[in-house]
Write a protein that holds these residues in place. Structure first.
Motif, PDB file in Angstrom:
ATOM      1  N   MET A 131       1.019  -1.208  -0.049  1.00 14.54           N
ATOM      2  CA  MET A 131       0.158   0.223   0.072  1.00 14.54           C
ATOM      3  C   MET A 131       0.826   1.322   0.164  1.00 14.54           C
ATOM      4  SD  MET A 131      -2.862  -0.490  -0.259  1.00 14.54           S
ATOM      5  CE  MET A 131      -3.739   1.289  -0.652  1.00 14.54           C
ATOM      6  N   GLY A 132       1.567   0.933   0.514  1.00 13.03           N
ATOM      7  CA  GLY A 132       2.822   2.486   0.040  1.00 13.03           C
ATOM      8  C   GLY A 132       3.528   2.880  -0.894  1.00 13.03           C
ATOM      9  N   ASP A 133       3.393   1.763  -1.611  1.00 12.35           N
ATOM     10  CA  ASP A 133       4.131   1.683  -2.917  1.00 12.35           C
ATOM     11  C   ASP A 133       2.638   2.709  -3.421  1.00 12.35           C
ATOM     12  OD1 ASP A 133       7.120   1.011  -3.011  1.00 12.35           O
ATOM     13  OD2 ASP A 133       6.207  -0.609  -3.855  1.00 12.35           O
ATOM     14  N   THR A 134       1.476   1.923  -3.655  1.00  9.40           N
ATOM     15  CA  THR A 134       0.329   2.472  -4.069  1.00  9.40           C
ATOM     16  C   THR A 134      -0.246   3.779  -4.306  1.00  9.40           C
ATOM     17  OG1 THR A 134      -0.302   0.075  -4.101  1.00  9.40           O
ATOM     18  CG2 THR A 134      -2.535   1.618  -4.591  1.00  9.40           C
ATOM     19  N   ILE A 135      -0.563   4.174  -2.673  1.00  3.56           N
ATOM     20  CA  ILE A 135      -0.276   5.612  -2.721  1.00  3.56           C
ATOM     21  C   ILE A 135       0.798   6.816  -3.032  1.00  3.56           C
ATOM     22  CG2 ILE A 135      -1.006   6.672   0.157  1.00  3.56           C
ATOM     23  CD1 ILE A 135      -3.361   5.273  -0.686  1.00  3.56           C
ATOM     24  N   MET A 136       1.662   5.742  -3.301  1.00  2.05           N
ATOM     25  CA  MET A 136       2.548   7.111  -3.486  1.00  2.05           C
ATOM     26  C   MET A 136       2.593   7.025  -4.804  1.00  2.05           C
ATOM     27  SD  MET A 136       7.007   6.502  -3.869  1.00  2.05           S
ATOM     28  CE  MET A 136       6.878   5.186  -4.746  1.00  2.05           C
ATOM     29  N   THR A 137       1.787   6.229  -5.921  1.00  2.41           N
ATOM     30  CA  THR A 137       2.178   6.956  -7.268  1.00  2.41           C
ATOM     31  C   THR A 137       0.905   6.980  -7.464  1.00  2.41           C
ATOM     32  OG1 THR A 137       2.665   4.237  -7.701  1.00  2.41           O
ATOM     33  CG2 THR A 137       2.097   5.143  -9.285  1.00  2.41           C
ATOM     34  N   ILE A 138      -0.456   7.027  -6.597  1.00  3.75           N
ATOM     35  CA  ILE A 138      -1.548   7.767  -6.783  1.00  3.75           C
ATOM     36  C   ILE A 138      -1.601   9.690  -6.131  1.00  3.75           C
ATOM     37  CG2 ILE A 138      -3.878   8.714  -5.386  1.00  3.75           C
ATOM     38  CD1 ILE A 138      -4.288   5.051  -4.889  1.00  3.75           C
ATOM     39  N   ILE A 139      -0.882   9.819  -5.181  1.00  7.99           N
ATOM     40  CA  ILE A 139      -0.237  11.033  -4.834  1.00  7.99           C
ATOM     41  C   ILE A 139       0.425  11.528  -6.097  1.00  7.99           C
ATOM     42  CG2 ILE A 139       1.490  12.528  -3.294  1.00  7.99           C
ATOM     43  CD1 ILE A 139       0.578  10.612  -0.846  1.00  7.99           C
ATOM     44  N   ASN A 140       1.704  10.921  -7.025  1.00  5.35           N
ATOM     45  CA  ASN A 140       1.845  11.485  -7.589  1.00  5.35           C
ATOM     46  C   ASN A 140       1.646  11.574  -8.598  1.00  5.35           C
ATOM     47  OD1 ASN A 140       4.460  12.415  -8.471  1.00  5.35           O
ATOM     48  ND2 ASN A 140       5.342   9.974  -9.813  1.00  5.35           N
ATOM     49  N   SER A 141       0.042  11.164  -8.770  1.00  7.14           N
ATOM     50  CA  SER A 141      -0.531  10.986 -10.168  1.00  7.14           C
ATOM     51  C   SER A 141      -1.450  12.214  -9.807  1.00  7.14           C
ATOM     52  CB  SER A 141      -1.016  10.083 -10.485  1.00  7.14           C
ATOM     53  OG  SER A 141      -0.396   9.282 -10.548  1.00  7.14           O
ATOM     54  N   MET A 142      -1.748  13.208  -8.511  1.00 10.38           N
ATOM     55  CA  MET A 142      -2.635  14.329  -8.374  1.00 10.38           C
ATOM     56  C   MET A 142      -1.829  15.270  -8.820  1.00 10.38           C
ATOM     57  SD  MET A 142      -3.789  12.593  -5.126  1.00 10.38           S
ATOM     58  CE  MET A 142      -2.843  13.093  -3.734  1.00 10.38           C
ATOM     59  N   SER A 162       2.849  23.182  -1.882  1.00 14.51           N
ATOM     60  CA  SER A 162       1.808  22.753  -2.390  1.00 14.51           C
ATOM     61  C   SER A 162       1.352  21.913  -3.187  1.00 14.51           C
ATOM     62  CB  SER A 162       1.409  24.266  -3.648  1.00 14.51           C
ATOM     63  OG  SER A 162       2.446  23.890  -4.045  1.00 14.51           O
ATOM     64  N   SER A 163       2.786  20.831  -2.937  1.00 15.11           N
ATOM     65  CA  SER A 163       2.881  19.724  -3.947  1.00 15.11           C
ATOM     66  C   SER A 163       3.395  18.604  -2.799  1.00 15.11           C
ATOM     67  CB  SER A 163       3.586  20.038  -5.566  1.00 15.11           C
ATOM     68  OG  SER A 163       4.077  18.602  -5.682  1.00 15.11           O
ATOM     69  N   LEU A 164       2.975  17.496  -2.704  1.00 18.15           N
ATOM     70  CA  LEU A 164       3.706  16.497  -2.211  1.00 18.15           C
ATOM     71  C   LEU A 164       4.821  15.976  -3.616  1.00 18.15           C
ATOM     72  CD1 LEU A 164       1.028  15.333   0.315  1.00 18.15           C
ATOM     73  CD2 LEU A 164       3.609  16.832   0.489  1.00 18.15           C
ATOM     74  N   ASN A 165       4.295  16.485  -4.990  1.00 17.95           N
ATOM     75  CA  ASN A 165       5.390  15.315  -5.826  1.00 17.95           C
ATOM     76  C   ASN A 165       7.258  15.416  -5.769  1.00 17.95           C
ATOM     77  OD1 ASN A 165       2.975  15.140  -7.052  1.00 17.95           O
ATOM     78  ND2 ASN A 165       3.065  15.803  -8.883  1.00 17.95           N
ATOM     79  N   ASP A 166       8.025  15.559  -4.388  1.00 16.94           N
ATOM     80  CA  ASP A 166       8.993  15.703  -3.907  1.00 16.94           C
ATOM     81  C   ASP A 166       9.633  13.677  -4.378  1.00 16.94           C
ATOM     82  OD1 ASP A 166      11.371  16.938  -3.946  1.00 16.94           O
ATOM     83  OD2 ASP A 166      11.053  16.210  -2.013  1.00 16.94           O
TER      84      ASP A 166
END
Length: 181
Positions: free
Chosen positions: A115-126, A156-160
């Motif tokens: 789930m860590g990988d999954t949620i990380m991927t979702i956040i990176n796509s938002m 404002s973004s968590l995509n770092d």
């Protein structure tokens, strides 16, 4: 799909594509109740009644690039193989809720996955979307809220990349602490 987390990723990506500004993912893993329950709710575009009636048909898709849509039909089959069920509620302009559950100890139930990988991927796509992820077991609950994290980090973004890796580890550590087995 070999892991439940991949079903969650598929549905979340559909929510993002539907223009959701809020995505809520709630997982309940109860040994006591012999149940794994997943609720995914968004405030995206929603589906018409006609689309909702067809959405679990593998030969129906709203995409123009292919003629099949296997995500929800595969999830429905996975649930039913494990004495569970899939329910979808959606309204145009309001959003969609996907609710599914599995018999926890069923031999055919796929593992949850990472789930860590999954949620990380979702956040990176938002881009313009917030996520509230709740994971509960008989031992307690863990909640991750992207808006709260952005406020703590004053960004404002968590995509770092470093932030995303921290989120992945944070989720996996907390789920591990709640783990039943």
């Amino acid at each position: 799909m070999k892991e439940i987390s991949m079903h969650i990723l598929d549905i979340a990506m559909n929510s993002i594509k539907a223009g959701a500004s809020l995505l809520e993912i709630e997982i309940t893993d109860s040994e006591k109740d012999n149940l794994v329950k997943i609720a995914i709710k968004d405030n995206g575009a929603g589906m018409s009644e006609e689309t909702l009636k067809k959405v679990t048909d593998p030969f129906f898709t709203t995409r123009t690039t292919r003629k099949v849509g296997l995500g929800l039909p595969m999830l429905k089959g996975s649930c039913e193989r494990c004495n569970g069920k899939l329910e979808i509620d959606s309204q145009l302009g309001v959003g969609t809720t996907v609710l599914c559950w599995f018999e926890r100890n069923n031999i055919d139930r796929a593992p949850m996955g990472n789930m860590g990988d999954t949620i990380m991927t979702i956040i990176n796509s938002m881009e313009n979307c917030e996520l509230i992820y709740t994971h509960g077991t008989d031992r307690g609950n863990f909640v991750l809220n992207t808006e709260e994290i952005k406020n703590m980090l004053d960004c404002s973004s968590l995509n770092d990349g470093e932030v995303l890796l921290w989120i992945k580890d944070f989720i996996n550590e907390n789920i591990s602490e709640l783990s039943i087995n």
